[in-house]
Design a protein around this motif. Sequence first.
Motif, PDB file in Angstrom:
ATOM      1  N   PRO A 118       0.822  -1.207   0.000  1.00 32.69           N
ATOM      2  CA  PRO A 118       0.000   0.000   0.000  1.00 32.69           C
ATOM      3  C   PRO A 118       0.860   1.262   0.000  1.00 32.69           C
ATOM      4  N   THR A 119       0.272   2.346  -0.484  1.00 29.58           N
ATOM      5  CA  THR A 119       0.934   3.641  -0.403  1.00 29.58           C
ATOM      6  C   THR A 119       0.714   4.200   1.007  1.00 29.58           C
ATOM      7  N   ALA A 120       1.492   5.211   1.362  1.00 30.60           N
ATOM      8  CA  ALA A 120       1.329   5.826   2.682  1.00 30.60           C
ATOM      9  C   ALA A 120      -0.085   6.389   2.881  1.00 30.60           C
ATOM     10  N   PRO A 121      -0.652   7.094   1.895  1.00 30.74           N
ATOM     11  CA  PRO A 121      -2.024   7.570   2.091  1.00 30.74           C
ATOM     12  C   PRO A 121      -3.029   6.429   2.266  1.00 30.74           C
ATOM     13  N   GLU A 122      -2.831   5.337   1.536  1.00 31.77           N
ATOM     14  CA  GLU A 122      -3.709   4.178   1.728  1.00 31.77           C
ATOM     15  C   GLU A 122      -3.541   3.604   3.136  1.00 31.77           C
ATOM     16  N   MET A 123      -2.302   3.595   3.630  1.00 33.63           N
ATOM     17  CA  MET A 123      -2.065   3.104   4.988  1.00 33.63           C
ATOM     18  C   MET A 123      -2.777   3.968   6.009  1.00 33.63           C
ATOM     19  N   LEU A 124      -2.787   5.275   5.788  1.00 29.63           N
ATOM     20  CA  LEU A 124      -3.483   6.163   6.717  1.00 29.63           C
ATOM     21  C   LEU A 124      -4.966   5.811   6.758  1.00 29.63           C
ATOM     22  N   LEU A 125      -5.577   5.634   5.590  1.00 36.44           N
ATOM     23  CA  LEU A 125      -6.995   5.256   5.562  1.00 36.44           C
ATOM     24  C   LEU A 125      -7.190   3.864   6.157  1.00 36.44           C
ATOM     25  N   GLY A 126      -6.245   2.960   5.903  1.00 43.29           N
ATOM     26  CA  GLY A 126      -6.320   1.621   6.492  1.00 43.29           C
ATOM     27  C   GLY A 126      -6.206   1.663   8.005  1.00 43.29           C
TER      28      GLY A 126
ATOM     29  N   ALA B  32      -9.514   2.785   9.269  1.00 41.83           N
ATOM     30  CA  ALA B  32     -10.501   1.700   9.181  1.00 41.83           C
ATOM     31  C   ALA B  32     -10.287   0.680  10.294  1.00 41.83           C
ATOM     32  N   SER B  33      -9.047   0.290  10.516  1.00 37.91           N
ATOM     33  CA  SER B  33      -8.738  -0.693  11.550  1.00 37.91           C
ATOM     34  C   SER B  33      -9.080  -0.175  12.942  1.00 37.91           C
ATOM     35  N   CYS B  34      -8.726   1.075  13.212  1.00 34.13           N
ATOM     36  CA  CYS B  34      -9.006   1.651  14.530  1.00 34.13           C
ATOM     37  C   CYS B  34     -10.512   1.812  14.743  1.00 34.13           C
ATOM     38  N   LEU B  35     -11.220   2.246  13.723  1.00 36.25           N
ATOM     39  CA  LEU B  35     -12.674   2.389  13.848  1.00 36.25           C
ATOM     40  C   LEU B  35     -13.332   1.045  14.139  1.00 36.25           C
ATOM     41  N   ILE B  36     -12.954   0.017  13.398  1.00 38.17           N
ATOM     42  CA  ILE B  36     -13.615  -1.271  13.588  1.00 38.17           C
ATOM     43  C   ILE B  36     -13.286  -1.842  14.967  1.00 38.17           C
ATOM     44  N   HIS B  37     -12.041  -1.632  15.425  1.00 39.54           N
ATOM     45  CA  HIS B  37     -11.689  -2.080  16.771  1.00 39.54           C
ATOM     46  C   HIS B  37     -12.484  -1.304  17.821  1.00 39.54           C
TER      47      HIS B  37
ATOM     48  N   VAL C 108     -19.487  -6.484  11.822  1.00 39.70           N
ATOM     49  CA  VAL C 108     -19.207  -5.072  11.563  1.00 39.70           C
ATOM     50  C   VAL C 108     -18.167  -5.009  10.452  1.00 39.70           C
ATOM     51  N   GLU C 109     -18.405  -4.119   9.528  1.00 38.83           N
ATOM     52  CA  GLU C 109     -17.537  -3.946   8.369  1.00 38.83           C
ATOM     53  C   GLU C 109     -17.376  -2.454   8.133  1.00 38.83           C
ATOM     54  N   LEU C 110     -16.194  -2.066   7.731  1.00 37.39           N
ATOM     55  CA  LEU C 110     -15.917  -0.642   7.570  1.00 37.39           C
ATOM     56  C   LEU C 110     -15.227  -0.350   6.257  1.00 37.39           C
ATOM     57  N   GLU C 111     -15.582   0.762   5.660  1.00 36.90           N
ATOM     58  CA  GLU C 111     -14.907   1.246   4.451  1.00 36.90           C
ATOM     59  C   GLU C 111     -14.579   2.712   4.679  1.00 36.90           C
ATOM     60  N   VAL C 112     -13.352   3.099   4.333  1.00 34.01           N
ATOM     61  CA  VAL C 112     -12.922   4.487   4.444  1.00 34.01           C
ATOM     62  C   VAL C 112     -12.501   4.950   3.058  1.00 34.01           C
ATOM     63  N   ARG C 113     -12.944   6.139   2.694  1.00 35.71           N
ATOM     64  CA  ARG C 113     -12.618   6.717   1.375  1.00 35.71           C
ATOM     65  C   ARG C 113     -12.071   8.122   1.558  1.00 35.71           C
ATOM     66  N   GLY C 114     -11.256   8.549   0.617  1.00 31.15           N
ATOM     67  CA  GLY C 114     -10.738   9.904   0.633  1.00 31.15           C
ATOM     68  C   GLY C 114     -10.166  10.259  -0.723  1.00 31.15           C
ATOM     69  N   ASN C 115      -9.851  11.523  -0.903  1.00 37.61           N
ATOM     70  CA  ASN C 115      -9.269  12.021  -2.154  1.00 37.61           C
ATOM     71  C   ASN C 115      -7.910  12.639  -1.867  1.00 37.61           C
ATOM     72  N   LEU C 116      -6.980  12.453  -2.804  1.00 36.29           N
ATOM     73  CA  LEU C 116      -5.653  13.030  -2.679  1.00 36.29           C
ATOM     74  C   LEU C 116      -5.277  13.699  -3.993  1.00 36.29           C
TER      75      LEU C 116
ATOM     76  N   THR D 215     -14.651   8.100  20.709  1.00 41.58           N
ATOM     77  CA  THR D 215     -13.569   7.398  21.402  1.00 41.58           C
ATOM     78  C   THR D 215     -12.518   6.764  20.499  1.00 41.58           C
ATOM     79  N   CYS D 216     -12.652   6.861  19.195  1.00 40.96           N
ATOM     80  CA  CYS D 216     -11.666   6.258  18.287  1.00 40.96           C
ATOM     81  C   CYS D 216     -10.407   7.135  18.241  1.00 40.96           C
ATOM     82  N   PRO D 217      -9.258   6.631  18.700  1.00 37.38           N
ATOM     83  CA  PRO D 217      -8.052   7.468  18.760  1.00 37.38           C
ATOM     84  C   PRO D 217      -7.568   7.981  17.408  1.00 37.38           C
ATOM     85  N   VAL D 218      -7.584   7.145  16.387  1.00 33.65           N
ATOM     86  CA  VAL D 218      -7.099   7.597  15.078  1.00 33.65           C
ATOM     87  C   VAL D 218      -8.068   8.609  14.488  1.00 33.65           C
ATOM     88  N   LEU D 219      -9.353   8.377  14.627  1.00 30.14           N
ATOM     89  CA  LEU D 219     -10.354   9.339  14.155  1.00 30.14           C
ATOM     90  C   LEU D 219     -10.159  10.682  14.842  1.00 30.14           C
TER      91      LEU D 219
END
Length: 172
Positions: A70-78, A81-86, A102-110, A154-158
């Motif tokens: 993955p690219t760094a921006p994809e890792m940030l979104l990943g 997503a991981s922190c939200l689902i946890h 529970v399933e999560l999808e995160v989207r963004g533009n760069l 309460t999501c730390p990354v969010l």
Amino acid sequence: MSALAPYLARKQAVLAQRQADFQAAPEKAVVKLKASSWVAGNTGARPVRMGEIVFVTDSAPALAGHALGPTAPEMLLGALASCLIHTYLIQAVLLALPLDHVELEVRGNLDMTAVIGLPSDQLPRITDIVYIARVQSSASPDDIARLHDAVDSTCPVLNTLRLPGAVTRAEE
């Protein structure tokens, strides 16, 4: 019984122990985190170490990468997503709500304009970040709304993305 029920029961016991630990010794609640990266030879790939795990990140071929990871921006979104689902799992336990799936999808533009050295009036950053949470539960709609609200607060990354603090470059 939901497939998540055994895991949520185990998580409930672990959370109760962490609460007791942190109440007895509040300084234990602050966890020191660290990640590092380097360039792997002439490929331009960038291994990343987080804790004891190492994996490869890379660029797409359009930026001379090999798409090895993955690219760094994809890792940030990943990471989001991981922190939200946890956090959904944690909050379901704390709110005593059944959770089937529970399933999560995160989207963004760069906008890559400034990244590749073209003039731009904007600093490069990921914009228009949105997440979609798909929660399956026998809980009431009001309880699911409480779950969403609890995750949002309460999501730390969010919260790090919403309320950024200083990031400084330090000298060794």
